[in-house]
Design a protein around this motif. Structure first.
Motif, PDB file in Angstrom:
ATOM      1  N   HIS A  41       0.843  -1.200   0.000  1.00 46.90           N
ATOM      2  CA  HIS A  41       0.000   0.000   0.000  1.00 46.90           C
ATOM      3  C   HIS A  41       0.883   1.257   0.000  1.00 46.90           C
ATOM      4  O   HIS A  41       0.712   2.154  -0.837  1.00 46.90           O
ATOM      5  CB  HIS A  41      -0.915  -0.057   1.226  1.00 46.90           C
ATOM      6  N   HIS A  42       1.851   1.310   0.908  1.00 47.75           N
ATOM      7  CA  HIS A  42       2.738   2.478   0.992  1.00 47.75           C
ATOM      8  C   HIS A  42       3.593   2.615  -0.273  1.00 47.75           C
ATOM      9  O   HIS A  42       3.832   3.735  -0.749  1.00 47.75           O
ATOM     10  CB  HIS A  42       3.622   2.402   2.230  1.00 47.75           C
ATOM     11  N   ALA A  43       4.045   1.496  -0.824  1.00 45.04           N
ATOM     12  CA  ALA A  43       4.868   1.532  -2.039  1.00 45.04           C
ATOM     13  C   ALA A  43       4.071   2.078  -3.222  1.00 45.04           C
ATOM     14  O   ALA A  43       4.607   2.853  -4.030  1.00 45.04           O
ATOM     15  CB  ALA A  43       5.399   0.138  -2.355  1.00 45.04           C
ATOM     16  N   ILE A  44       2.813   1.691  -3.343  1.00 49.41           N
ATOM     17  CA  ILE A  44       1.967   2.177  -4.444  1.00 49.41           C
ATOM     18  C   ILE A  44       1.722   3.677  -4.302  1.00 49.41           C
ATOM     19  O   ILE A  44       1.832   4.434  -5.272  1.00 49.41           O
ATOM     20  CB  ILE A  44       0.641   1.405  -4.508  1.00 49.41           C
ATOM     21  N   LEU A  45       1.416   4.118  -3.091  1.00 54.86           N
ATOM     22  CA  LEU A  45       1.190   5.553  -2.874  1.00 54.86           C
ATOM     23  C   LEU A  45       2.437   6.355  -3.220  1.00 54.86           C
ATOM     24  O   LEU A  45       2.358   7.407  -3.867  1.00 54.86           O
ATOM     25  CB  LEU A  45       0.770   5.816  -1.425  1.00 54.86           C
ATOM     26  N   LYS A  46       3.588   5.859  -2.806  1.00 53.63           N
ATOM     27  CA  LYS A  46       4.849   6.546  -3.109  1.00 53.63           C
ATOM     28  C   LYS A  46       5.118   6.538  -4.616  1.00 53.63           C
ATOM     29  O   LYS A  46       5.527   7.548  -5.186  1.00 53.63           O
ATOM     30  CB  LYS A  46       5.998   5.866  -2.358  1.00 53.63           C
ATOM     31  N   ALA A  47       4.869   5.409  -5.272  1.00 53.71           N
ATOM     32  CA  ALA A  47       5.122   5.286  -6.708  1.00 53.71           C
ATOM     33  C   ALA A  47       4.279   6.260  -7.523  1.00 53.71           C
ATOM     34  O   ALA A  47       4.731   6.779  -8.539  1.00 53.71           O
ATOM     35  CB  ALA A  47       4.851   3.855  -7.160  1.00 53.71           C
ATOM     36  N   TYR A  48       3.048   6.495  -7.081  1.00 53.09           N
ATOM     37  CA  TYR A  48       2.148   7.399  -7.809  1.00 53.09           C
ATOM     38  C   TYR A  48       2.090   8.799  -7.191  1.00 53.09           C
ATOM     39  O   TYR A  48       1.292   9.625  -7.599  1.00 53.09           O
ATOM     40  CB  TYR A  48       0.743   6.798  -7.910  1.00 53.09           C
ATOM     41  N   ASN A  54      -0.977   9.859   2.100  1.00 53.47           N
ATOM     42  CA  ASN A  54      -1.436   8.690   2.857  1.00 53.47           C
ATOM     43  C   ASN A  54      -2.569   9.098   3.800  1.00 53.47           C
ATOM     44  O   ASN A  54      -2.559   8.745   4.969  1.00 53.47           O
ATOM     45  CB  ASN A  54      -0.258   8.096   3.633  1.00 53.47           C
ATOM     46  N   LYS A  55      -3.541   9.838   3.297  1.00 49.74           N
ATOM     47  CA  LYS A  55      -4.580  10.413   4.148  1.00 49.74           C
ATOM     48  C   LYS A  55      -5.945   9.754   4.000  1.00 49.74           C
ATOM     49  O   LYS A  55      -6.887  10.157   4.652  1.00 49.74           O
ATOM     50  CB  LYS A  55      -4.745  11.906   3.839  1.00 49.74           C
ATOM     51  N   TYR A 102      -8.011   3.299  -3.666  1.00 48.71           N
ATOM     52  CA  TYR A 102      -7.532   4.287  -2.709  1.00 48.71           C
ATOM     53  C   TYR A 102      -8.476   5.485  -2.730  1.00 48.71           C
ATOM     54  O   TYR A 102      -8.890   5.923  -3.803  1.00 48.71           O
ATOM     55  CB  TYR A 102      -6.113   4.735  -3.069  1.00 48.71           C
ATOM     56  N   ASP A 103      -8.791   6.006  -1.578  1.00 43.13           N
ATOM     57  CA  ASP A 103      -9.673   7.157  -1.403  1.00 43.13           C
ATOM     58  C   ASP A 103     -11.071   6.800  -1.924  1.00 43.13           C
ATOM     59  O   ASP A 103     -11.380   6.979  -3.093  1.00 43.13           O
ATOM     60  CB  ASP A 103      -9.125   8.393  -2.112  1.00 43.13           C
ATOM     61  N   PHE A 104     -11.899   6.291  -1.033  1.00 41.89           N
ATOM     62  CA  PHE A 104     -13.218   5.783  -1.407  1.00 41.89           C
ATOM     63  C   PHE A 104     -14.127   6.850  -2.013  1.00 41.89           C
ATOM     64  O   PHE A 104     -15.092   6.536  -2.682  1.00 41.89           O
ATOM     65  CB  PHE A 104     -13.901   5.122  -0.214  1.00 41.89           C
ATOM     66  N   HIS A 105     -13.812   8.135  -1.806  1.00 43.77           N
ATOM     67  CA  HIS A 105     -14.621   9.199  -2.417  1.00 43.77           C
ATOM     68  C   HIS A 105     -14.191   9.443  -3.862  1.00 43.77           C
ATOM     69  O   HIS A 105     -15.021   9.602  -4.743  1.00 43.77           O
ATOM     70  CB  HIS A 105     -14.530  10.492  -1.609  1.00 43.77           C
TER      71      HIS A 105
END
Length: 186
Positions: free
Chosen positions: A32-39, A43-44, A98-101
């Protein structure tokens, strides 16, 4: 120790992807953290993985935390679930939201399994990036109030001035013809 290489596609454009390598003993929280960093996402927000089949249909949920929603089956937690425990075959797939909204969707596909680690890498690691990823908050979100000032200063919402075009009946589209105003100064 097995190392998995996953290709993480941006769901809306499969030409945009990131290749992430991760040890089989690491958790979905690490992925999860790797994907957020890659894109380059923050992380909110809430997030969840689903084990998937070849048609990208969602199976067992692996979630960041238990959310206030009905579950068909009790979800696994990212922090407690290792990558290796959920890989069932050599072309295993997952979906990630990621981010359900905003509903940022990613398709994750296992593309390689290596027996040995690369001592030069700090796992998980992004080893390949293709395409320009989406901006999490868009242009206006990045510039904030400054964009409104630029928009107002240059009047970006109004049509371009200084040009005149007419349709077949000679109706003016509201643009000015300034071609006669320019003269050679030879």
């Amino acid at each position: 120790m097995a190392v998995f290489k996953f290709r993480v596609y941006f769901e809306e454009d499969e030409s945009i992807y990131r290749d992430v390598v991760i040890k089989h003993t690491q958790t979905f929280l690490d992925l999860h953290h790797a994907i957020l960093k890659a894109y380059e996402f923050d992380n909110k927000h809430q997030a969840t993985f689903y084990r998937s089949n070849d048609n990208w249909q969602q199976g067992r949920e692996i979630t960041l935390e238990k959310y206030d929603k009905p579950y068909k089956a009790e979800p696994l937690l990212m922090a407690e679930t290792t990558i290796g425990s959920e890989v069932r075959n050599t072309n295993q797939k997952f979906t990630y939201t990621y981010d359900f909204h905003k509903q940022w969707g990613f398709l994750i596909e296992l593309i390689n399994v290596a027996k040995d680690e690369d001592s030069r890498l700090d796992y998980p690691a992004v080893v390949r990036s293709e395409g320009i990823g989406p901006k999490q908050y868009g242009t206006k979100g990045l510039l904030g109030d400054r964009f409104a000032d630029i928009e107002e200063k240059y009047d970006l919402v109004r049509g371009a001035e200084g040009f005149n075009e007419k349709d077949e009946e000679g109706e003016d589209y509201g643009f000015e013809d300034v071609s006669d105003d320019y003269q050679d100064e030879d």
